[in-house]
Design a protein around this motif. Structure first.
Motif, PDB file in Angstrom:
ATOM      1  N   THR A 181      72.245  22.932 112.659  1.00 53.23           N
ATOM      2  CA  THR A 181      73.620  22.542 112.311  1.00 53.23           C
ATOM      3  C   THR A 181      74.620  23.822 111.776  1.00 53.23           C
ATOM      4  O   THR A 181      75.551  23.672 112.147  1.00 53.23           O
ATOM      5  CB  THR A 181      73.449  21.787 111.023  1.00 53.23           C
ATOM      6  OG1 THR A 181      72.694  22.173 110.132  1.00 53.23           O
ATOM      7  CG2 THR A 181      72.836  20.221 111.403  1.00 53.23           C
ATOM      8  N   SER A 192      66.285  16.664 105.319  1.00 45.22           N
ATOM      9  CA  SER A 192      67.705  16.729 106.208  1.00 45.22           C
ATOM     10  C   SER A 192      68.850  16.653 104.990  1.00 45.22           C
ATOM     11  O   SER A 192      69.962  16.886 105.079  1.00 45.22           O
ATOM     12  CB  SER A 192      67.880  15.675 107.181  1.00 45.22           C
ATOM     13  OG  SER A 192      67.816  14.459 106.708  1.00 45.22           O
ATOM     14  N   VAL A 249      75.903  16.853 111.313  1.00 48.65           N
ATOM     15  CA  VAL A 249      75.220  16.400 112.584  1.00 48.65           C
ATOM     16  C   VAL A 249      76.491  16.409 113.789  1.00 48.65           C
ATOM     17  O   VAL A 249      75.902  16.806 114.948  1.00 48.65           O
ATOM     18  CB  VAL A 249      74.918  15.082 112.570  1.00 48.65           C
ATOM     19  CG1 VAL A 249      73.609  15.018 111.695  1.00 48.65           C
ATOM     20  CG2 VAL A 249      75.782  14.055 112.314  1.00 48.65           C
ATOM     21  N   VAL A 276      75.841  19.691 115.807  1.00 46.16           N
ATOM     22  CA  VAL A 276      74.702  20.039 116.481  1.00 46.16           C
ATOM     23  C   VAL A 276      74.851  20.149 118.025  1.00 46.16           C
ATOM     24  O   VAL A 276      75.854  19.280 118.526  1.00 46.16           O
ATOM     25  CB  VAL A 276      73.581  18.850 116.199  1.00 46.16           C
ATOM     26  CG1 VAL A 276      72.211  18.918 117.163  1.00 46.16           C
ATOM     27  CG2 VAL A 276      73.192  18.914 114.930  1.00 46.16           C
ATOM     28  N   LEU A 304      71.935  11.532 114.148  1.00 46.44           N
ATOM     29  CA  LEU A 304      72.263  12.257 115.365  1.00 46.44           C
ATOM     30  C   LEU A 304      72.442  10.926 116.450  1.00 46.44           C
ATOM     31  O   LEU A 304      73.123  11.412 117.447  1.00 46.44           O
ATOM     32  CB  LEU A 304      70.824  12.915 115.623  1.00 46.44           C
ATOM     33  CG  LEU A 304      70.848  14.058 114.784  1.00 46.44           C
ATOM     34  CD1 LEU A 304      69.513  14.797 114.931  1.00 46.44           C
ATOM     35  CD2 LEU A 304      71.895  15.399 115.064  1.00 46.44           C
ATOM     36  N   GLU A 305      71.786   9.982 116.461  1.00 52.03           N
ATOM     37  CA  GLU A 305      71.806   9.087 117.503  1.00 52.03           C
ATOM     38  C   GLU A 305      73.385   8.472 117.446  1.00 52.03           C
ATOM     39  O   GLU A 305      74.055   8.222 118.532  1.00 52.03           O
ATOM     40  CB  GLU A 305      70.908   7.849 117.461  1.00 52.03           C
ATOM     41  CG  GLU A 305      69.373   8.112 118.107  1.00 52.03           C
ATOM     42  CD  GLU A 305      68.825   6.826 118.441  1.00 52.03           C
ATOM     43  OE1 GLU A 305      69.037   5.879 117.773  1.00 52.03           O
ATOM     44  OE2 GLU A 305      68.280   6.780 119.535  1.00 52.03           O
ATOM     45  N   LYS A 347      74.043  12.530 120.030  1.00 55.52           N
ATOM     46  CA  LYS A 347      73.189  13.992 120.109  1.00 55.52           C
ATOM     47  C   LYS A 347      71.604  13.721 120.786  1.00 55.52           C
ATOM     48  O   LYS A 347      71.302  12.522 120.660  1.00 55.52           O
ATOM     49  CB  LYS A 347      73.064  14.682 118.872  1.00 55.52           C
ATOM     50  CG  LYS A 347      74.306  14.976 118.084  1.00 55.52           C
ATOM     51  CD  LYS A 347      75.340  15.714 118.848  1.00 55.52           C
ATOM     52  CE  LYS A 347      76.439  16.023 118.021  1.00 55.52           C
ATOM     53  NZ  LYS A 347      77.501  16.919 118.589  1.00 55.52           N
ATOM     54  N   VAL A 356      68.013  13.658 120.714  1.00 58.01           N
ATOM     55  CA  VAL A 356      67.130  13.633 119.433  1.00 58.01           C
ATOM     56  C   VAL A 356      65.773  12.883 119.933  1.00 58.01           C
ATOM     57  O   VAL A 356      65.970  11.638 120.364  1.00 58.01           O
ATOM     58  CB  VAL A 356      67.816  13.363 118.444  1.00 58.01           C
ATOM     59  CG1 VAL A 356      68.324  11.979 118.208  1.00 58.01           C
ATOM     60  CG2 VAL A 356      66.761  13.464 117.043  1.00 58.01           C
TER      61      VAL A 356
END
Length: 652
Positions: free
Chosen positions: A519, A535, A581, A584, A611-612, A616, A618
């Motif tokens: 990140t 995180s 995020v 990323v 992230l989803e 992204k 993952v």
């Protein structure tokens, strides 16, 4: 003493030629726990006990050294053994842990216990169990602080419930508990007895050779009061008091005359040193064991907690003893094979026989016995991994951007040249820990696949002096992360690594560093892998506060390490990867134990969801029934299989 005999023996036995273009071993070989571990020797030096894996079963095995004959053994069903030692030639104490449900508490908890195995009866029995006054809500029931002279009684501390209320109890739910010293029968199963009622803030006891209490350590986290008391003429007398939010002085054992406690703390040279504290009046000695280039990392004691030496910090362990001859012999052994780590595993009471585990160099963890001025091979902890399969680990250092020297370990792939290598930078956990020259199963697996592994000992790592350690305070995601970044930049400039093929991979705090890398420096890495990583630092602190309490030394420690005091309100947000995020740019693999009580599973689960939601790339691998340390072989194999697929797709 003729040192040349065992030096030549070691060189012949441990030296193998390097072999290029080696076909890598299956990943399962690296993921499996060592086939042999926890080796210990009987007092008379004729027998060995060790944990072994046979047909996916964990077994405690006892063998005769000279003949190799199996004398006994027991299947360790559902428990993970942590340590083992003989108390006489027929009985072995085993400390182990297991995930269990606890009455009145939700979820599963990792509970440690002590067991005794009797070679004559071939039976194993747990020594201290919850119930009959022993508080059911405690997770540590495996501590033994001494044995009676006849070895038929163990002295074990435990929280004990009381029906009455007094100043020495603390209330949990409807129960009032106090930390109590128990007398446990080793000869037969009997209900344990209280021999000394402690206090709610007691943390340790020390006893004389007859099991009578002579000292106790207390820490009251409500008032930040650390105290040591000596039992003098039937009264507890304060011999040491200090106000501190968490304990930084460690009281590890007793001097041979039992007139003083052994204490380790940071000395004037910035290194952790060995002192004694008189039980008569609390007088603290000058440092007895100390070095300017290493910390006293461990105080070495016998079953009765009587101290006989120390182990110093370092990539390879080194030792000092009250016996000058022992100290000299250990130094000669290390000098004979400087690339290897010689770890003292056990010894007979008279030191006529010593057990070593040898790692580093081309060793995956072999056990040797030293007796009669020579070494004798006993067993390979990982017999499927031979010398030709072990990648070399080398020391390296570089200067960070502010000039601080960062010690580093590099694990090179054996079958590759040393230019433009695909690379994994692997920051350690802790963060106040450090890596050693040993068989690191993750680093060795990665190097076997042609990958260079970088392990930077960033600021905040212990083992390199107090200055290096404290420079990491308040630097999560900041200067610590810069050190990791600078490792990649420096080795890229030296043309050792391929800057276009670098992945960041870590466990626990190392997992946090991996997510911070993804990140905060998204252009530096090709991919990121986090095992049980953090995180959300704000939620991590909230978890610690819920688990241990706002006044606990654990919570106070984390506040100081992360340095939340005096920071502005946006500081924690600024070092939490979950808040970034959108930055990323690389694929991320998250692996987390469902029962993790060190780093909450939600740390990975929430990051995965974030992230989803941000579209992204993952993947989350959930390890059911697993905790923070991946104790189960099936968990390690599942994790490594996911890592293998991931790096082949995104790095190689």
């Amino acid at each position: 003493m003729r040192q040349s005999h065992f030096i030549i023996f070691l060189i012949i036995f441990l030296s193998f030629p390097s072999i290029a273009n080696i076909k890598p071993l299956p990943l399962e070989v690296y993921a499996q726990y060592p086939e042999i571990s926890l080796m210990t020797i009987s007092p008379d030096g004729t027998r060995l006990a060790y944990r072994t894996l046979q047909n996916d079963r964990e077994i405690l095995l006892i063998k005769e050294i000279e003949t190799g004959k199996t004398l006994g053994g027991v299947v360790l069903s559902g428990i993970d053994a942590k340590s083992a030692y003989f108390i006489d030639n027929f009985r072995v104490i085993l400390r182990a842990s297991d995930y269990q449900k606890m009455p009145g508490f939700t979820g599963m908890h990792n509970v440690s216990s002590a067991f005794i195995y009797d070679l004559k009866s071939k039976e194993i029995r747990q020594l201290l169990t919850p119930g009959h006054g022993v508080y059911k809500g405690q997770t540590s029931l495996g501590s033994i602080i001494g044995l009676s002279p006849d070895k038929n009684t163990a002295y074990m501390p435990a929280y004990y419930t009381k029906s009455s209320s007094d100043a020495n109890t603390v209330t949990y739910g409807q129960e009032k508990i106090t930390y109590t010293l128990m007398k446990v029968n080793l000869a037969k199963k009997k209900r344990p007895k209280q021999i000394f009622i402690g206090t709610h803030d007691a943390v340790d006891f020390f006893v004389d050779k007859d099991g009578e209490p002579i000292a106790r350590e207390r820490f009251d986290d409500k008032y930040n009061l650390h105290k040591v008391q000596s039992y003098i003429d039937g009264e507890w007398v304060d011999i040491f008091t200090e106000n501190t939010p968490y304990r930084y002085r460690s009281f590890a054992g007793l001097t041979p005359d039992r007139k003083s406690l052994v204490m380790t703390t940071t000395g004037e040279n910035g290194r952790r040193q060995y002192f004694t504290m008189s039980l008569k009046d609390g007088t603290i000695s000058e440092p007895i064991f100390n070095r300017d280039d290493a910390d006293v990392e461990q105080v070495l004691t016998n079953i009765q907690r009587v101290v006989y030496g120390v182990r110093y910090s370092g990539y390879k362990p080194s030792y000092a003893f009250f016996s000058k001859n022992l100290t000299k012999n250990f130094a000669l052994i290390q000098e004979a094979m400087p690339d290897n780590s010689f770890t003292l595993v056990d010894h007979t009471p008279n030191w006529s026989k010593m057990i070593f585990q040898i790692e580093g160099g081309e060793q995956a963890g072999e056990y040797f016995m030293f007796a009669n001025n020579s070494f004798r091979f006993l067993a390979a902890s990982r017999p499927q991994i031979s010398a030709k399969d072990v990648s070399p680990v080398e020391e390296y250092s570089f200067e960070a951007r502010d000039g601080l020297t960062i010690p580093t370990l590099l694990t090179y792939p054996k079958s590759k040249n040393r230019k433009k290598l695909p690379t994994v930078v692997m920051p350690h956990g802790g963060p106040e820990s450090y890596d050693k020259i040993e068989f690191d199963w993750l680093a060795q697996y990665l190097s076997s696949r042609g990958i260079l592994v970088i392990q930077p000992q960033f600021r905040g790592s212990k083992g390199f002096g107090i200055d290096h350690l404290t420079k990491g305070r308040g630097e999560w995601g900041k200067k610590i992360q810069d050190d990791i970044t600078d490792a990649v930049i420096t080795l890229s400039k030296e043309n050792i690594i391929d800057p276009d093929r670098v992945c960041i991979f870590g466990w626990s705090y190392g997992g946090y560093a991996a997510l911070a890398g993804a990140t905060f420096t998204p252009d530096l890495y090709k991919c990121a892998i986090s095992i049980n990583g953090i995180s959300d630092v704000e939620e991590m602190l909230a978890f610690e506060r819920r688990e241990y309490g706002k006044n606990s030394e654990t919570y106070s420690y984390w506040q100081e390490v992360i340095n939340t005091k005096g920071k502005n309100s946006n500081f924690i947000e600024s070092i939490s990867p979950i808040n970034y995020v959108d930055d990323v740019q690389i694929p991320i693999l998250l692996i987390h134990g469902q029962r993790d009580k060190v780093v909450d599973f939600e740390q990975s689960d929430d990051f995965f969801d974030a992230l989803e939601d941000a579209d992204k790339e993952v993947q989350l691998v959930e390890l059911k029934g697993e905790g923070h340390y991946l104790l189960k072989n099936e968990s390690r194999i599942k994790a490594l299989t996911a890592i293998d697929t991931f790096i082949n797709k995104y790095l190689l």
